[in-house]
Scaffold this active site. Sequence first.
Site, PDB file in Angstrom:
ATOM      1  N   SER A 273       7.910   4.955   5.492  1.00  0.00           N
ATOM      2  CA  SER A 273       8.987   4.087   4.998  1.00  0.00           C
ATOM      3  C   SER A 273       8.740   4.269   3.510  1.00  0.00           C
ATOM      4  CB  SER A 273       8.882   2.744   5.384  1.00  0.00           C
ATOM      5  OG  SER A 273       8.966   2.636   6.724  1.00  0.00           O
TER       6      SER A 273
ATOM      7  N   ASP B 250       1.011  -1.169  -0.073  1.00  0.00           N
ATOM      8  CA  ASP B 250      -0.058   0.033   0.031  1.00  0.00           C
ATOM      9  C   ASP B 250       0.797   1.062  -0.090  1.00  0.00           C
ATOM     10  OD1 ASP B 250      -1.999  -1.775   0.501  1.00  0.00           O
ATOM     11  OD2 ASP B 250      -2.776  -0.865   2.224  1.00  0.00           O
TER      12      ASP B 250
END
Length: 297
Positions: A248, A107
């Site tokens: 991230s 995602d």
Amino acid sequence: MIKNRKGEIIVTNENQNRLLGKLYGSAAGRCALKVLTAPAVSKTVGAFMDSSASKPLIGHFVNSCGIDTSQYIMSGINSYNDFFTRRIKSGRRPVDLNPRHLISPCDSKLTAYEIGSGSCFRIKDSFYSVADLVGSERLAERYTGGLCLIFRLEVDDYHRYCYIDSGVKSKNVFIPGELHTVNPIALEHYNIYKRNSREATVMYTENFGAVTQVEVGAMLVGRIENYHGKGYRFTKGEEKGKFLFGGSTIVLLIGKDCVQIDSDILGNSAEGYETVVKYGERIGSLPKPVTTSSADK
């Protein structure tokens, strides 16, 4: 700027963006970053996030980010990192198993760029050449003329990621991060030079050639946890690893003419928009074979 696959502009995590702007935009903020990213501080914060003492943070995080917890398995969560790495319920992220289709590993918000001989890419507010990113000039040369796909995860995204095809992998190469001031004398104007810690893996895939995947850790305690070592044979959609606390990024480097990225993603990237994609969703396909007519023979 972000668009979904329907072409609609969306806004996410403005509070986080404002905080990062303050940290990088002032001398005091940049000094704070030097302290916050010190190894001892990162380890301490990481240990806290793994402990039951961090559990009270979860409710505030869910409310501030508007996370729909009904999508996730919420049993057995005893720390903030347990929540951060929560598993999604079966069927919520169907994987496109068509062997001709390239899927998103996670995602995220995706941008796609062609790799030129002198290309540099902005990743987590720093600039990297391909060689900087993977720590090897020789490996970087494989991808000239190919594609750099940057998948930016925000703190409320699902932080597990999968293999984008079936194949066999090389060893995981960990590259430590760096953070220092470029010009510490001019306190109000000095720049931060930073490189986030990252882990690179060459994946010899069945359909898209040798693809290098780089997981880029968060600035503070964004630990990277890959499950498999050199020689592991993986299958498309199989979970490859996870990020612990922190936003991230995943980068895929793909060789020239090995894949055709979907037109909406390419169009959005050219206009400066990221595209929202989901774990296992199609983002591209094998190039169509060039046909030769009888008149050309």
